[in-house]
Design an enzyme around this catalytic site. Structure first.
Site, PDB file in Angstrom:
ATOM      1  N   ASP A 183       0.904  -1.154   0.000  1.00  0.00           N
ATOM      2  CA  ASP A 183       0.000   0.000   0.000  1.00  0.00           C
ATOM      3  C   ASP A 183       0.935   1.194   0.000  1.00  0.00           C
ATOM      4  O   ASP A 183       1.563   1.503   1.010  1.00  0.00           O
ATOM      5  CB  ASP A 183      -0.874   0.000   1.256  1.00  0.00           C
ATOM      6  CG  ASP A 183      -1.903   1.115   1.202  1.00  0.00           C
ATOM      7  OD1 ASP A 183      -1.511   2.281   0.949  1.00  0.00           O
ATOM      8  OD2 ASP A 183      -3.096   0.841   1.378  1.00  0.00           O
ATOM      9  N   HIS A 184       1.052   1.860  -1.147  1.00  0.00           N
ATOM     10  CA  HIS A 184       2.156   2.819  -1.259  1.00  0.00           C
ATOM     11  C   HIS A 184       1.989   4.019  -0.329  1.00  0.00           C
ATOM     12  O   HIS A 184       2.955   4.717  -0.055  1.00  0.00           O
ATOM     13  CB  HIS A 184       2.384   3.237  -2.714  1.00  0.00           C
ATOM     14  CG  HIS A 184       1.449   4.286  -3.221  1.00  0.00           C
ATOM     15  ND1 HIS A 184       0.195   4.003  -3.676  1.00  0.00           N
ATOM     16  CD2 HIS A 184       1.592   5.628  -3.347  1.00  0.00           C
ATOM     17  CE1 HIS A 184      -0.401   5.120  -4.065  1.00  0.00           C
ATOM     18  NE2 HIS A 184       0.420   6.129  -3.873  1.00  0.00           N
ATOM     19  N   LYS A 188       4.867   6.565   2.423  1.00  0.00           N
ATOM     20  CA  LYS A 188       5.023   8.025   2.504  1.00  0.00           C
ATOM     21  C   LYS A 188       5.521   8.409   3.893  1.00  0.00           C
ATOM     22  O   LYS A 188       4.969   7.969   4.903  1.00  0.00           O
ATOM     23  CB  LYS A 188       3.681   8.721   2.203  1.00  0.00           C
ATOM     24  CG  LYS A 188       3.189   8.521   0.765  1.00  0.00           C
ATOM     25  CD  LYS A 188       1.914   9.308   0.504  1.00  0.00           C
ATOM     26  CE  LYS A 188       1.254   8.897  -0.798  1.00  0.00           C
ATOM     27  NZ  LYS A 188       1.784   9.538  -1.990  1.00  0.00           N
ATOM     28  N   GLU A 222      -7.553  14.697  -5.466  1.00  0.00           N
ATOM     29  CA  GLU A 222      -6.663  14.723  -6.633  1.00  0.00           C
ATOM     30  C   GLU A 222      -7.272  15.670  -7.647  1.00  0.00           C
ATOM     31  O   GLU A 222      -8.496  15.712  -7.783  1.00  0.00           O
ATOM     32  CB  GLU A 222      -6.574  13.339  -7.259  1.00  0.00           C
ATOM     33  CG  GLU A 222      -5.805  12.354  -6.433  1.00  0.00           C
ATOM     34  CD  GLU A 222      -5.728  11.021  -7.141  1.00  0.00           C
ATOM     35  OE1 GLU A 222      -4.754  10.805  -7.875  1.00  0.00           O
ATOM     36  OE2 GLU A 222      -6.648  10.212  -7.002  1.00  0.00           O
ATOM     37  N   ASP A 241     -10.752   2.108  -4.900  1.00  0.00           N
ATOM     38  CA  ASP A 241      -9.456   2.546  -5.412  1.00  0.00           C
ATOM     39  C   ASP A 241      -8.622   3.230  -4.321  1.00  0.00           C
ATOM     40  O   ASP A 241      -7.406   3.060  -4.266  1.00  0.00           O
ATOM     41  CB  ASP A 241      -9.679   3.510  -6.584  1.00  0.00           C
ATOM     42  CG  ASP A 241      -8.386   3.937  -7.255  1.00  0.00           C
ATOM     43  OD1 ASP A 241      -7.576   3.035  -7.558  1.00  0.00           O
ATOM     44  OD2 ASP A 241      -8.184   5.143  -7.468  1.00  0.00           O
ATOM     45  N   HIS A 246      -5.706   2.930   1.017  1.00  0.00           N
ATOM     46  CA  HIS A 246      -4.878   4.048   1.492  1.00  0.00           C
ATOM     47  C   HIS A 246      -5.510   4.800   2.663  1.00  0.00           C
ATOM     48  O   HIS A 246      -4.864   5.088   3.661  1.00  0.00           O
ATOM     49  CB  HIS A 246      -4.633   5.045   0.356  1.00  0.00           C
ATOM     50  CG  HIS A 246      -4.090   4.411  -0.899  1.00  0.00           C
ATOM     51  ND1 HIS A 246      -3.189   3.372  -0.861  1.00  0.00           N
ATOM     52  CD2 HIS A 246      -4.313   4.668  -2.205  1.00  0.00           C
ATOM     53  CE1 HIS A 246      -2.892   3.025  -2.111  1.00  0.00           C
ATOM     54  NE2 HIS A 246      -3.561   3.788  -2.943  1.00  0.00           N
TER      55      HIS A 246
END
Ligand code: BG6
Length: 497
Positions: A183-184, A188, A222, A241, A246
């Protein structure tokens, strides 16, 4: 930490993610001397490429590395490119991996990588189990001559049931400690810093509960639309998504109890507990009152016409897939009883931003009687991206007679730590997996708990025409009705305001 010699095998190597994220991350690790001495990457896919054309595609001619390569010497770039290889699987991923195994053995010998291997699954998710199965069939999952790890990209499942089935499927061939679900957002810096803010300081945690916190708000916005991913996105939507993975990961770090220590299992145990304590919305009335979905519609942004979601390529013109999701929910445990959480995520917002806002309660007893004297706006704002940092808003006395209170800011920017190189999310996560550290990867039960919370919302929204679908003009902060979630007692804070 030590990074042992190893090989990385990427399935889906001709895809976008490999060129856009994985190779640039590896390149940065290479330049920073973080790759092990003996190392090789084998890209695997169904495209007809040679080693050379693969290198051209992801290195020499890659738009994603252009900037980075500008001031580098040829030899340095070649040093990296020469570690990359490619194997064409032919028509299907569901095939005998004997020749793949042979290729891996050859590279292992040529680069002296030992039998340590990471398999990175960056293919369509329907292939994850097939690939794991075929690796096992070819005896490529055995750990008797070096460890084997499996990194699995998102989306991990499509619902609670499919996620459970996928876990079951993968566990037939790989044990849980071998599986790294990426999970990018966990890569972070600012997301990881939630742990440090809370548990390495003594000034926040005593206030981090229902006694002092009025509500918690998380915004993920976004400015882009669905870009070229209409086909994928239309089957997914904002909830699947972004929210299930996230955003619920961020929620779990805000909600969790202090772990005993910072080991992977210690932290992940607490995150699972946190996710399991989210109150699942069961009946239609609750779902109606606490969830809002919307789609962006055509509008003009900065003088340019922007397509509506339903007009995007590969999107069904009658689509009911949400590009905006706002959810209000409660956390059923001692710490958070009665504290509402408001979480929203959307495409085509005015700007790209992610932030967590902790809204504190007013002082229990006001000694300054005039409302203008109240410092009622105590907030802690954690800017996940961009302008990474932390902002505290509090009241100060305006100089002069009387007690007029005005808002002041204490503002920390990560960029002020100028000497620190901040790794990109994929860089950090790849290095962790190479070192066997799963702290920033999602465990099976974490992913399943997140789906348990999301499932009823998805099912409710799928009821279609009975459930409101709002429209919002591209370039605004979502539908006006989104403030309804606050029951007249508040509204969304739009970042930057
Ligand atoms: C991905 C989503 O997981 O995250 C994309 O699939 C989204 O739709 C992206 O654009 C956002 O990531 P970031 O790091 O740019 O906030």
């Amino acid at each position: 930490k030590k990074t042992e010699n190893q090989m990385l095998v990427i399935f889906g190597a001709s895809g976008d993610l490999t060129a856009r994220k994985l190779i640039p991350a590896l390149f940065n690790l290479y330049l920073a001397n973080h790759l092990p001495k003996n190392f090789a990457v084998l890209g695997v896919s169904r495209s007809n490429l040679s080693d050379e054309s693969f290198r051209d595609r992801v290195v020499y001619e890659s738009d994603y590395l252009k900037e980075r390569m500008k001031n580098l010497g040829k030899e340095e770039i070649k040093g990296f490119a020469d570690k990359l290889y490619y194997e064409d699987l032919g028509k299907s991923y569901d095939t005998d991996y004997k020749s793949l195994r042979k290729r891996v053995e050859e590279l292992k010998a040529a680069h002296d990588t030992t039998g340590n291997i990471i398999y990175y699954l960056s293919t369509p998710p329907t292939l994850y189990e097939t690939i794991a199965h075929n690796l096992a069939e070819a005896g490529m999952n055995t750990q008797n001559n070096g460890w084997k790890r499996l990194i699995v990209e998102k989306p991990f499942g499509y619902s609670s049931e499919t996620a459970k089935n996928l876990n079951k499927g993968l566990h037939q061939y790989f044990t849980e400690p071998q599986i790294y679900r990426i999970d990018h957002y966990l890569g972070k810096e600012t997301v990881q810093n939630l742990l440090v803010t809370r548990f390495a300081n003594s000034i926040f945690e005593p206030l981090w509960n229902r006694n002092y916190i009025q509500h918690v708000e998380i915004t993920n916005a976004e400015s882009v639309g669905v870009e070229k991913r209409g086909g994928y996105y239309d089957k997914s939507g904002a909830l699947r998504d972004m929210f299930q993975n996230h955003l619920l990961q961020i929620v779990s770090l805000v909600v969790m109890e202090p772990p005993i220590g910072a080991e992977a299992e210690e932290i992940r145990n607490e995150k699972v507990k946190a996710l399991k304590s989210l109150r699942v919305m069961k009946d239609d009335k609750t779902l109606f009152e606490n969830t809002i979905r919307a789609q962006y519609v055509e509008s003009v942004v900065n003088g340019k016409k922007v397509k509506g979601y339903r007009e995007e390529d590969d999107v069904d013109p009658n689509s009911t897939t949400e590009t905006y999701a706002a959810i209000k929910f409660y956390v059923d445990n001692w710490r958070w009883h009665g504290v509402p959480f408001y979480v929203r995520t959307a495409k085509r917002m005015p700007t790209k931003v992610t932030e967590v806002v902790i809204h504190f309660k007013e002082p229990h007893h006001q000694i300054f009687k005039e409302p203008s004297m109240h410092s009622k706006d105590n907030k802690l704002i954690i800017r996940i991206q961009p302008d990474e940092g932390i902002l505290i808003k509090f009241g100060v006395k305006v100089p002069g007679q009387g007690f007029k209170v005005e808002r002041a800011n204490l503002d920390f920017y990560y960029s002020s730590l100028a000497e620190t190189y901040v790794m990109e999310a994929y860089e950090r996560l790849l290095l962790d997996a190479m070192q066997g550290d799963a702290t920033l990867y999602a465990r099976a039960d974490e992913v399943e708990a997140a789906w348990e919370f999301v499932d009823p919302i998805l099912n409710y929204w799928q009821k279609g025409k009975d459930v409101r679908m709002y429209g919002y003009a591209a370039g605004v902060w979502g539908p006006e009705n989104a403030d309804d979630l606050f029951d007249g007692k508040g509204f969304w804070r739009n970042p930057g305001e």
